[in-house]
Design an enzyme around this catalytic site. Structure first.
Site, PDB file in Angstrom:
ATOM      1  N   CYS A 142      -0.563  -7.119 -12.477  1.00  0.00           N
ATOM      2  CA  CYS A 142       0.713  -6.857 -11.777  1.00  0.00           C
ATOM      3  C   CYS A 142       1.231  -8.074 -11.025  1.00  0.00           C
ATOM      4  O   CYS A 142       2.388  -8.101 -10.618  1.00  0.00           O
ATOM      5  CB  CYS A 142       0.544  -5.679 -10.826  1.00  0.00           C
ATOM      6  SG  CYS A 142      -0.203  -4.263 -11.622  1.00  0.00           S
ATOM      7  N   HIS A 282       5.721  -5.156  -5.454  1.00  0.00           N
ATOM      8  CA  HIS A 282       5.226  -4.491  -6.666  1.00  0.00           C
ATOM      9  C   HIS A 282       5.341  -2.983  -6.450  1.00  0.00           C
ATOM     10  O   HIS A 282       4.971  -2.466  -5.395  1.00  0.00           O
ATOM     11  CB  HIS A 282       3.774  -4.901  -6.901  1.00  0.00           C
ATOM     12  CG  HIS A 282       3.113  -4.129  -7.989  1.00  0.00           C
ATOM     13  ND1 HIS A 282       3.694  -3.952  -9.232  1.00  0.00           N
ATOM     14  CD2 HIS A 282       1.924  -3.469  -8.023  1.00  0.00           C
ATOM     15  CE1 HIS A 282       2.879  -3.226  -9.982  1.00  0.00           C
ATOM     16  NE2 HIS A 282       1.813  -2.910  -9.278  1.00  0.00           N
ATOM     17  N   ASN A 312       5.159   2.566 -12.250  1.00  0.00           N
ATOM     18  CA  ASN A 312       4.461   1.275 -12.184  1.00  0.00           C
ATOM     19  C   ASN A 312       4.450   0.638 -13.576  1.00  0.00           C
ATOM     20  O   ASN A 312       3.785   1.132 -14.485  1.00  0.00           O
ATOM     21  CB  ASN A 312       3.032   1.529 -11.680  1.00  0.00           C
ATOM     22  CG  ASN A 312       2.224   0.242 -11.536  1.00  0.00           C
ATOM     23  OD1 ASN A 312       2.629  -0.814 -12.015  1.00  0.00           O
ATOM     24  ND2 ASN A 312       1.081   0.359 -10.881  1.00  0.00           N
TER      25      ASN A 312
HETATM   26  O1  UT7 Z   1      -0.597  -1.611 -10.056  1.00  0.00           O
HETATM   27  C1  UT7 Z   1      -1.869  -1.996  -9.682  1.00  0.00           C
HETATM   28  C2  UT7 Z   1      -2.231  -1.466  -8.386  1.00  0.00           C
HETATM   29  N1  UT7 Z   1      -2.342  -0.014  -8.446  1.00  0.00           N
HETATM   30  C3  UT7 Z   1      -2.272   0.632  -7.338  1.00  0.00           C
HETATM   31  O2  UT7 Z   1      -2.036   0.030  -6.316  1.00  0.00           O
HETATM   32  C4  UT7 Z   1      -2.557   2.115  -7.342  1.00  0.00           C
HETATM   33  C5  UT7 Z   1      -3.357   2.435  -6.106  1.00  0.00           C
HETATM   34  N2  UT7 Z   1      -3.833   3.836  -6.010  1.00  0.00           N
HETATM   35  C6  UT7 Z   1      -2.999   4.849  -5.797  1.00  0.00           C
HETATM   36  O3  UT7 Z   1      -1.789   4.727  -5.820  1.00  0.00           O
HETATM   37  C7  UT7 Z   1      -3.625   6.177  -5.438  1.00  0.00           C
HETATM   38  O4  UT7 Z   1      -4.979   5.988  -5.176  1.00  0.00           O
HETATM   39  C8  UT7 Z   1      -3.451   7.277  -6.519  1.00  0.00           C
HETATM   40  C9  UT7 Z   1      -2.003   7.706  -6.571  1.00  0.00           C
HETATM   41  C10 UT7 Z   1      -3.907   6.787  -7.850  1.00  0.00           C
HETATM   42  C11 UT7 Z   1      -4.279   8.487  -6.133  1.00  0.00           C
HETATM   43  O5  UT7 Z   1      -3.882   8.961  -4.847  1.00  0.00           O
HETATM   44  P1  UT7 Z   1      -4.992   9.294  -3.734  1.00  0.00           P
HETATM   45  O6  UT7 Z   1      -4.294   9.810  -2.582  1.00  0.00           O
HETATM   46  O7  UT7 Z   1      -5.791   8.026  -3.572  1.00  0.00           O
HETATM   47  O8  UT7 Z   1      -5.812  10.444  -4.431  1.00  0.00           O
HETATM   48  P2  UT7 Z   1      -7.367  10.529  -4.715  1.00  0.00           P
HETATM   49  O9  UT7 Z   1      -7.717   9.679  -5.884  1.00  0.00           O
HETATM   50  O10 UT7 Z   1      -8.116  10.315  -3.439  1.00  0.00           O
HETATM   51  O11 UT7 Z   1      -7.515  12.027  -5.117  1.00  0.00           O
HETATM   52  C12 UT7 Z   1      -7.209  13.077  -4.190  1.00  0.00           C
HETATM   53  C13 UT7 Z   1      -7.252  14.387  -4.945  1.00  0.00           C
HETATM   54  C14 UT7 Z   1      -8.467  14.548  -5.840  1.00  0.00           C
HETATM   55  O12 UT7 Z   1      -8.861  15.912  -5.820  1.00  0.00           O
HETATM   56  P3  UT7 Z   1     -10.095  16.392  -4.917  1.00  0.00           P
HETATM   57  O13 UT7 Z   1     -11.271  15.615  -5.410  1.00  0.00           O
HETATM   58  O14 UT7 Z   1      -9.718  16.047  -3.515  1.00  0.00           O
HETATM   59  O15 UT7 Z   1     -10.166  17.850  -5.202  1.00  0.00           O
HETATM   60  C15 UT7 Z   1      -7.950  14.204  -7.199  1.00  0.00           C
HETATM   61  O16 UT7 Z   1      -8.676  14.827  -8.226  1.00  0.00           O
HETATM   62  O17 UT7 Z   1      -6.109  14.445  -5.797  1.00  0.00           O
HETATM   63  C16 UT7 Z   1      -6.557  14.761  -7.123  1.00  0.00           C
HETATM   64  N3  UT7 Z   1      -5.648  14.161  -8.055  1.00  0.00           N
HETATM   65  C17 UT7 Z   1      -4.564  14.787  -8.537  1.00  0.00           C
HETATM   66  N4  UT7 Z   1      -4.081  16.009  -8.312  1.00  0.00           N
HETATM   67  C18 UT7 Z   1      -2.935  16.332  -8.953  1.00  0.00           C
HETATM   68  C19 UT7 Z   1      -5.694  12.911  -8.584  1.00  0.00           C
HETATM   69  N5  UT7 Z   1      -4.668  12.725  -9.415  1.00  0.00           N
HETATM   70  C20 UT7 Z   1      -3.948  13.871  -9.399  1.00  0.00           C
HETATM   71  C21 UT7 Z   1      -2.778  14.284 -10.037  1.00  0.00           C
HETATM   72  N6  UT7 Z   1      -2.316  15.524  -9.783  1.00  0.00           N
HETATM   73  N7  UT7 Z   1      -2.101  13.485 -10.891  1.00  0.00           N
END
Ligand code: UT7
Length: 355
Positions: A142, A282, A312
């Site tokens: 990125c 970004h 993204n």
């Molecule tokens: O471009 C390169 C750089 N990329 C980035 O900067 C991306 C950085 N990361 C992020 O933007 C975030 O970490 C995500 C959007 C990918 C995820 O958000 P988060 O708030 O960090 O969620 P998490 O991974 O901590 O997951 C929280 C919960 C989990 O469920 P449990 O274990 O708490 O029951 C996940 O399974 O959200 C769940 N989850 C979803 N639920 C519904 C993860 N993805 C989804 C989804 N829909 N698409």
């Protein structure tokens, strides 16, 4: 003896003065390099959060709250990183009133190039018929567009007659696991391009800051298809040709590294918060963008956001956003612009530009 001593002191003083005048002159005479035009291309097909609700266990509410994304563009089967890059390049050339013959160097930033080899930049060179240009790809995920701009700036500084086309293009849909709800809601396809040349006035790139940290290489990765894990039946069965991400860890690093890069280039440029017309970050996650905005103490209208419409697109997010901001007249001559990025590697980068 005394006279010789004083004479020596005076001579030393003169050469010290001359040395600093030369250094000072060198700083002032540093060739500034500017972006002449910026173009972009987005595929027609729109994939909404409602569409994704039918594909994986997710909801519009979760995606909107956790990422800020509402929809993204998806390339057709006939479109590739190269074909989209060509479209963005043609847009940039047309906006600059230039032809492919006017380009000396093509740098393509991509992690989803058409082939392992040859480079996507060579395919773009062929399609544009940019006969005199030499072309090469860079892989900085990125951060690729800012890395490309920085390379172009340094090249032109040493040979101001050269004109560089930087293309950032990604077909992330081709490396997305459409069964993995953590990643498939984030990514989209698209391309951006900029034409860069020596500046004849005060406009141009001021400061850049590029960083890499390979310690965390495995937190955002496509595991198979390279020389470590060549394509095999097993890698296919284990879905190792898709982009995998430890979202939470990537998020934390993105916030810290983007904040640091942005603060550093703004401070080194001698700017304060009110000087900044537009921050173009970004576009990965609205919560990351908000954290950077607050750290820089910027108002909401000082930050460009198109994440809700485009998602993204890795290396392409910044040139697409720049191109759209210019089309919307959000940037005028003389405006102070900050670019900041973070991506796989990890890589991060910041840049200040006086437009
Ligand atoms: O471009 C390169 C750089 N990329 C980035 O900067 C991306 C950085 N990361 C992020 O933007 C975030 O970490 C995500 C959007 C990918 C995820 O958000 P988060 O708030 O960090 O969620 P998490 O991974 O901590 O997951 C929280 C919960 C989990 O469920 P449990 O274990 O708490 O029951 C996940 O399974 O959200 C769940 N989850 C979803 N639920 C519904 C993860 N993805 C989804 C989804 N829909 N698409």
């Amino acid at each position: 003896m005394g006279r010789v001593f004083y004479k020596q002191i005076i001579l030393n003083f003169i050469s010290f003065f001359e040395y600093w005048s030369i250094i000072g002159e060198g700083e002032n005479m540093k060739q500034k390099v500017k972006l002449v035009s910026v173009g972009h291309y987005l595929p027609e097909k729109i994939l909404t959060n409602a569409d994704l609700e039918k594909m994986v266990d997710t909801s519009d509410e979760w995606i909107t709250q956790r990422t800020g994304i509402k929809e993204r563009r998806i390339a057709s089967s006939g479109e590739t990183a190269a074909t989209m890059g060509v479209m963005a390049a043609k847009d940039a050339l047309q906006k600059a009133g230039l032809s492919a013959d006017d380009i000396d160097i093509i740098i393509c930033a991509t992690i989803t190039g058409d082939y392992q080899t040859p480079s996507t930049s060579c395919l773009i060179q062929k399609e544009l018929a940019a006969k005199k240009a030499f072309a090469f790809d860079i892989s900085a995920a990125c951060s690729g567009f800012i890395y490309g701009l920085d390379i172009a700036e340094k090249y032109i500084a040493s040979d101001p007659s050269k004109r560089v086309l930087i293309v950032a293009t990604e077909k992330l849909s081709s490396v997305t696991d459409w069964k993995d709800r953590v990643t498939c809601v984030l990514f989209g396809d698209g391309a951006g391009a900029a034409i860069v040349e020596a500046s004849n006035d005060s406009s141009g790139i001021l400061r850049s800051e590029l960083n890499s940290n390979g310690d965390n290489y495995d937190l955002l990765i496509i595991k198979a298809g390279g020389s470590k894990n060549p394509a095999s039946q097993l890698t296919l069965e284990q879905s190792q040709h898709f982009l995998e991400m430890q979202g939470n860890e990537v998020f934390k690093n993105a916030v810290t590294d983007m904040k640091n890069a942005a603060v550093k280039v703004v401070e080194c440029s001698g700017w304060n918060k009110d000087d900044i017309k537009l921050l173009i970050p970004h576009q990965a996650n609205i919560r990351i963008i908000e954290a950077i905005r607050k750290r820089l103490k910027l108002k909401k209208d000082q930050v460009y956001i198109n994440l809700h419409k485009i998602g993204n697109t890795s290396a392409s997010t910044i040139p697409i956003a720049l191109s759209q901001a210019l089309e919307e007249s959000r940037i005028q001559k003389g405006d102070k612009i900050v670019l900041v990025s973070f991506g796989a590697g990890f890589t991060s980068a910041g840049m200040t530009i006086e437009w």
